[in-house]
Scaffold this motif. Structure first.
Motif, mmCIF file in Angstrom:
data_model
loop_
_atom_site.group_PDB
_atom_site.id
_atom_site.type_symbol
_atom_site.label_atom_id
_atom_site.label_comp_id
_atom_site.label_asym_id
_atom_site.label_seq_id
_atom_site.Cartn_x
_atom_site.Cartn_y
_atom_site.Cartn_z
ATOM 1 N N LEU A 1 -6.138 6.680 -15.662
ATOM 2 C CA LEU A 1 -6.697 6.156 -14.425
ATOM 3 C C LEU A 1 -5.659 5.348 -13.659
ATOM 4 C CD1 LEU A 1 -9.256 5.770 -12.684
ATOM 5 C CD2 LEU A 1 -9.724 3.742 -14.035
ATOM 6 N N LEU A 2 -4.895 4.528 -14.379
ATOM 7 C CA LEU A 2 -3.871 3.723 -13.724
ATOM 8 C C LEU A 2 -2.705 4.578 -13.221
ATOM 9 C CD1 LEU A 2 -3.739 0.614 -16.052
ATOM 10 C CD2 LEU A 2 -4.717 0.770 -13.772
ATOM 11 N N LEU A 3 -2.306 5.556 -13.999
ATOM 12 C CA LEU A 3 -1.159 6.382 -13.625
ATOM 13 C C LEU A 3 -1.515 7.491 -12.639
ATOM 14 C CD1 LEU A 3 0.655 6.618 -17.070
ATOM 15 C CD2 LEU A 3 1.319 5.279 -15.075
ATOM 16 N N ASN A 4 -2.782 7.579 -12.274
ATOM 17 C CA ASN A 4 -3.207 8.595 -11.318
ATOM 18 C C ASN A 4 -2.544 8.390 -9.957
ATOM 19 O OD1 ASN A 4 -4.659 10.845 -10.543
ATOM 20 N ND2 ASN A 4 -6.421 9.640 -9.922
ATOM 21 N N SER A 5 -2.301 7.161 -9.579
ATOM 22 C CA SER A 5 -1.633 6.897 -8.306
ATOM 23 C C SER A 5 -0.190 7.395 -8.329
ATOM 24 C CB SER A 5 -1.665 5.407 -7.987
ATOM 25 O OG SER A 5 -0.965 4.681 -8.966
ATOM 26 N N VAL A 6 0.423 7.412 -9.508
ATOM 27 C CA VAL A 6 1.781 7.936 -9.612
ATOM 28 C C VAL A 6 1.792 9.430 -9.313
ATOM 29 C CG1 VAL A 6 3.751 8.253 -11.163
ATOM 30 C CG2 VAL A 6 2.449 6.137 -11.248
ATOM 31 N N SER A 7 0.801 10.160 -9.823
ATOM 32 C CA SER A 7 0.738 11.592 -9.527
ATOM 33 C C SER A 7 0.522 11.823 -8.033
ATOM 34 C CB SER A 7 -0.361 12.268 -10.346
ATOM 35 O OG SER A 7 -1.634 11.829 -9.943
ATOM 36 N N GLY A 8 -0.280 10.980 -7.395
ATOM 37 C CA GLY A 8 -0.495 11.105 -5.950
ATOM 38 C C GLY A 8 0.761 10.826 -5.149
ATOM 39 N N SER A 9 1.525 9.814 -5.564
ATOM 40 C CA SER A 9 2.750 9.497 -4.819
ATOM 41 C C SER A 9 3.825 10.552 -5.044
ATOM 42 C CB SER A 9 3.256 8.111 -5.190
ATOM 43 O OG SER A 9 3.611 8.054 -6.544
ATOM 44 N N VAL A 10 3.893 11.130 -6.241
ATOM 45 C CA VAL A 10 4.844 12.218 -6.480
ATOM 46 C C VAL A 10 4.488 13.420 -5.609
ATOM 47 C CG1 VAL A 10 5.627 13.891 -8.207
ATOM 48 C CG2 VAL A 10 5.520 11.471 -8.788
ATOM 49 N N PHE A 11 3.201 13.757 -5.553
ATOM 50 C CA PHE A 11 2.766 14.871 -4.704
ATOM 51 C C PHE A 11 3.086 14.581 -3.245
ATOM 52 C CE2 PHE A 11 -0.419 16.863 -2.006
ATOM 53 C CZ PHE A 11 -0.250 18.197 -2.357
#
Length: 94
Positions: free
Chosen positions: A78-88
């Motif tokens: 849940l916390l690292l989900n924003s990292v996947s969004g920023s990479v995309f």
């Protein structure tokens, strides 16, 4: 050592959220293409979260991991989900 990894993950999450927020407030993020990229980013983030949760729950149901570990992994996901969004977002902007 564990605290160092937690601090590093927190810093990465904070920077990725700032990256997403800066894009959403920018002129590029508010035009037609920017809105499409934001919708695609949200779709990717929800997909990663949903599939990750399903996989973790299945692995927990088969008793490969403990329930406490599954909860910790889902929280981390849940916390690292924003990292996947920023990479995309970074890949779509380039």
């Amino acid at each position: 050592m564990t605290y160092l990894l937690i601090i590093l993950a927190a810093i990465i999450i904070i920077f990725s959220n700032f990256y997403i927020f800066n894009f959403q407030r920018s002129i590029e993020g508010n035009d037609e293409r920017g809105k499409i990229v934001q919708l695609q980013m949200t779709k990717v983030m929800y997909s990663v979260l949903f599939l990750g949760t399903i996989i973790i729950l299945i692995v927990n149901a088969v008793n490969i991991i403990s329930s406490q570990l599954a909860i910790n992994i889902i929280f981390s996901l849940l916390l690292l989900n924003s990292v996947s969004g920023s990479v995309f977002l970074y890949l779509k902007k380039a």
